[in-house]
Write an enzyme that holds these catalytic residues in place. Structure first.
Site, PDB file in Angstrom:
ATOM      1  CD  GLU A 106      -1.909  -2.376   1.357  1.00 36.82           C
ATOM      2  OE1 GLU A 106      -0.784  -2.677   1.819  1.00 36.82           O
ATOM      3  OE2 GLU A 106      -2.814  -3.212   1.161  1.00 36.82           O
ATOM      4  CG  HIS A 109     -10.653  -7.101   6.863  1.00 31.66           C
ATOM      5  ND1 HIS A 109      -9.792  -7.488   7.867  1.00 31.66           N
ATOM      6  CD2 HIS A 109      -9.986  -7.327   5.703  1.00 31.66           C
ATOM      7  CE1 HIS A 109      -8.669  -7.940   7.335  1.00 31.66           C
ATOM      8  NE2 HIS A 109      -8.752  -7.849   6.031  1.00 31.66           N
TER       9      HIS A 109
END
Lengths: 330, 321
Positions: free
Chosen positions: B59, B128
Site C-alpha cells: 500500500e 475489515h
C-alpha cells in the site's frame, strides 16, 4: 566521451569534455558555497526553522543529474539544496525560498525541506525519510516506455523504511525506469547507519535482482559514469538500478546538531576526500586545466552568491492576505 | 431505464474514463486479471492491458506510485482493497498528494483517486469493517467522496477522476449489490442532495446511512413525523448550505454516521450548523457507532450499527423530551 544529453540539461551548455567537467565542478562549488551562505544566514536568523546542509555530498547530486534529460524527473530529500542546484534551479530563487520571500521558487510556501521546481525536473524535496523513493517510483510508472527516467535521491536511513522495500520491489516487478541513488553519508541523523541496519545496504536491492553498485560518492567522475550506465539501462526499458554512493556530510544532521557523535579524526579523514578537492585535482592533473582557471570558478561563484545574498535579503515577504486555496478549481 | 448494481456503476465509470482519457491508469491488488475481490472491476484489464495493472500487496508503494505518476501528468486511480488498509497510504496521501498544490505554489496539482471498500455489516470483524473518514477528514487538500446510490457512484467517480485534486472515494461494501437507475450524468463533487422531503426533522447521512435514514423516515410516518433526508454525498468539501436550508424549515437535525462518535464527520456537521444557525435550532444531535472496535459476531455487530430502528427510536425519544 562527452554525453550528448549532458549538454542540454538546464544551464549546462559546454563545447567539450573539459568544459563539461569545469561546469560540473562549478556546480559543486556553487552548492558548497550556497550551503555556507545558508548556514551564515541561519545563524543571523534570516533562514527559519531548520536546515539540512549537504556540504561534502555535492558530487552525488551533480554527477547523477549530469546525465539526465530535461524530461527526466528527480525526487530529492529534505537535504535537497544540492539536488535543486545541480538540476539548474537559479540560486536566487532557492535562497529567496529559504529566506521565506515572495520571490522564492515556491513563493515562501515550501521552505528548505519541501522545494519543488518542475521546470527543472525536480518533483520535490521530501521531508519524510523515504518519501523521495515513493515519488520517483510513481514518476517511473508515468514514464514507462517514454525513454525518460526517474531518479530518487535518499539517504542511508531511508533504506530501513517501508517505502524502500515496497517501492524497489514494485519498480522491479513492473520494470519501471527508475534509478535509486542512496547517498550513504554514514549517519541516519545522529546514529551510525551500521548500528541500525542489518546486513549491507546493497544486499537488499541485489536480493531483488536489481542491478546495483556501491561506489565512491565523492568522485564526480565515478558517480557520473555509474549514473550514465544506470540511466541508460532505464532508458532502454531494462528496469530499475540502484547506486549506493559512499559520501559524508561535513556538517551536522540539521541546525541543532553539532555532530558530537562522530569519532575523533573521522571528519578529518573525509576532508581529505572532499569532492571539491578531488575534482580540482582531476581537473588540474588529468585535464590539464590551469590552477588559476579552477580558482577563478571559486571566485566567480563567490561574487555571484554575494549578489544573490544581497538581493535575497532585500526581497519582499509574501503578504499574509494572499489567499491560499485548498483545492485547484476543476 | 435499466437498473444496474452499484458495483457495475463503478466499473462503468472506470471503463468510460479509461476510454475517454489516455492519461487515466488504474491499479491495485487483484484488480486487473482477477477483476477485484468485490467483483467490481472485471473486464477492464482485457480492454486496457497497458493501463489496468495488478500490483504487489504494497500500500505504501501504491500511494506513492499514484502521487508520483500524477506529478508526471497521469490521472491514476488506485484501489485499496479495504479501507482499514488506508493507514498504510497516509504519508503519501497526506504529506505528498494533499499538500502539493499549495506548497509547490501551484506548479501542479495531484489528480489522483483512491478507491476503497469500507463499512460494517459483513461480519468482517474489527479490521475489515471500519469507516475511515475521521482519519482523513481533517486533511486540507484531500476530497472525500461517499456515494449512496449507483447513479452517484458512477457520476461521482467520473467527476473524481476528472477532478484536478486528490480524491478519497469510498464504497460501502453493503451497497455493492444495490440496484438503481443510472443515467450517466456527472454528479458534482461537493453537492449534497435532498432524497426525501419532510417538514419535521432533517436527517443527514452518507453512504449506507442514507438508506437506513430513508427506511427510518418511512416508519416515522406512522408516528406523524415527516423526516427530510439529506445525502451529503461528499464530506470534504461539505455541502453545509444544503443542511442549513433544510434546518431553516425543520428546526431539528440529527446526523447519522456509521463511524466512531469522537471526531467523526457527524460532529463536524453538528458544529457547523450550530455555529451558523443556533437560533433556528430546537434540537440537534448525532447517532453514531460507539467509540469501540467493531465486533465480529452477527448479534454483536448488528447491535453495534445505527440501523433504521435505532434511528426511529432516537428521533421519537428526542420528541418526547
Amino acid at each position: 566521451m562527452l554525453g550528448r544529453t549532458a549538454v542540454t540539461r538546464g544551464s549546462l551548455s559546454v563545447a567539450d569534455e573539459v568544459g563539461l567537467y569545469l561546469e560540473l565542478y562549478r556546480r559543486m562549488v556553487l552548492i558548497r558555497q550556497f550551503e555556507d551562505l545558508v548556514n551564515a544566514l541561519f545563524l543571523q536568523g534570516q533562514v527559519h526553522g531548520t536546515t539540512h546542509l549537504c556540504s561534502g555530498q555535492e558530487a552525488v547530486a551533480v554527477g547523477v543529474t549530469s546525465v539526465l534529460d530535461p524530461a527526466d524527473r528527480v525526487a530529492g530529500t529534505y537535504r535537497g539544496h544540492g539536488h535543486a542546484l545541480a538540476l539548474g534551479l537559479d540560486p536566487q530563487r532557492l535562497l529567496d525560498e529559504l529566506l521565506g520571500r515572495e520571490t522564492g521558487i515556491c513563493a515562501g510556501r515550501a521552505g528548505s525541506m519541501n522545494v519543488v521546481d518542475l521546470e527543472h525536473g525536480l518533483m520535490g524535496c521530501f521531508g519524510i525519510v523515504g518519501g523521495s523513493i515513493a515519488a520517483a517510483t510513481g514518476a517511473g510508472l508515468a514514464l514507462r516506455g517514454t525513454g525518460n527516467v526517474a531518479v530518487a535521491f535518499f539517504g542511508d536511513g531511508a533504506t530501513n523504511q517501508g517505502y524502500f522495500f515496497e517501492c524497489l520491489n514494485f519498480a522491479k516487478v513492473m520494470n519501471l525506469p527508475v534509478v535509486y541513488v542512496c547517498e550513504n553519508n554514514g549517519y541516519g541523523e545522529y546514529t551510525p547507519f551500521t548500528a541500525v541496519t542489518a546486513g549491507s545496504i546493497i544486499a537488499r536491492p541485489l536480493a531483488m535482482e536489481i542491478p546495483s553498485q556501491t561506489l565512491d560518492g565523492n568522485d564526480l567522475w565515478v558517480v557520473r559514469a555509474a549514473a550514465r550506465q544506470a540511466v541508460e539501462t532505464a532508458r532502454r526499458g531494462d528496469g530499475p538500478s540502484f547506486i549506493e554512493a559512499l559520501t559524508y556530510r561535513f556538517v551536522g544532521h540539521s541546525r541543532s546538531d553539532p555532530g558530537k557523535y562522530r569519532p575523533e579524526g573521522e571528519l578529518d579523514r573525509w576532508r581529505l576526500k572532499d569532492p571539491l578537492a578531488v575534482g580540482r585535482r582531476r581537473l588540474v592533473e588529468e585535464h590539464r586545466v590551469p590552477e588559476s582557471e579552477v580558482e577563478s570558478i571559486v571566485e566567480d561563484v563567490r561574487t555571484e552568491l554575494d549578489r544573490v545574498r544581497q538581493k535575497g535579503l532585500a526581497a519582499p515577504f509574501p503578504k499574509p492576505d494572499a489567499s491560499a486555496r485548498e483545492f485547484k478549481d476543476g | 431505464m435499466a437498473e444496474i448494481e452499484f458495483r457495475r456503476a463503478i466499473r462503468d465509470a472506470l471503463d468510460e474514463e479509461l476510454a475517454r482519457d489516455e492519461s487515466v491508469i488504474f491499479f491495485g491488488e487483484d484488480v486487473a486479471k482477477a477483476g477485484g475481490v468485490f467483483a467490481v472491476t472485471p473486464g477492464l484489464w482485457e480492454k486496457y492491458p497497458d493501463r489496468v495493472l495488478d500490483t504487489p500487496i504494497s500500500e505504501l508503494a501504491l500511494a506513492g506510485a499514484a502521487f508520483g505518476s500524477a506529478v508526471c501528468g497521469k490521472r491514476p486511480v488506485f484501489e485499496i482493497m479495504f479501507g482499514d488498509f488506508l493507514p498504510l497510504t497516509m504519508d503519501s496521501l497526506v504529506n505528498q498528494s494533499a499538500k502539493y498544490w499549495y506548497i509547490s505554489n501551484e506548479q501542479a496539482s495531484i489528480p489522483l483517486v483512491v478507491r476503497s471498500a469500507i463499512g460494517a455489516g459483513g461480519r468482517f470483524g474489527a479490521i475489515h469493517s471500519q469507516t475511515p473518514i475521521s482519519w482523513f477528514l481533517g486533511v486540507p487538500g484531500l476530497k472525500i467522496v461517499c456515494p449512496a446510490t449507483p447513479a452517484d457512484a458512477k457520476g461521482l467517480l467520473k467527476s473524481a477522476i476528472r477532478d484536478p485534486n486528490p480524491v478519497l472515494f469510498l464504497e460501502h461494501k453493503r451497497l455493492y449489490g444495490l440496484k438503481g437507475e443510472v443515467n450517466g450524468d456527472l454528479t458534482p463533487i461537493g453537492k449534497g442532495a435532498v432524497v426525501r422531503e419532510g417538514d419535521d426533522i432533517t436527517v443527514v447521512g452518507a453512504m449506507k446511512s442514507v438508506h437506513d435514514a430513508l427506511a427510518a423516515a418511512g416508519k416515522l410516518v406512522e408516528h406523524s413525523v415527516e423526516a427530510e433526508v439529506i445525502d451529503l454525498r461528499t464530506l470534504r468539501p461539505m455541502d453545509i448550505d444544503l443542511v442549513l436550508e433544510s434546518v431553516a424549515k425543520t428546526s431539528r437535525l440529527v446526523v447519522v454516521e456509521e463511524g466512531p462518535r469522537t471526531g467523526g464527520w457527524a460532529a463536524e456537521v453538528v458544529a457547523r450548523v450550530s455555529e451558523a444557525a443556533l437560533d433556528q435550532l430546537d434540537d440537534i444531535w448525532r447517532i453514531t457507532t460507539a467509540d469501540a472496535p467493531i465486533p465480529y459476531s452477527p448479534t454483536l455487530e448488528d447491535a453495534f450499527l445505527p440501523a433504521p430502528d435505532v434511528i426511529v427510536e432516537s428521533i421519537l425519544a428526542h420528541r418526547r423530551k
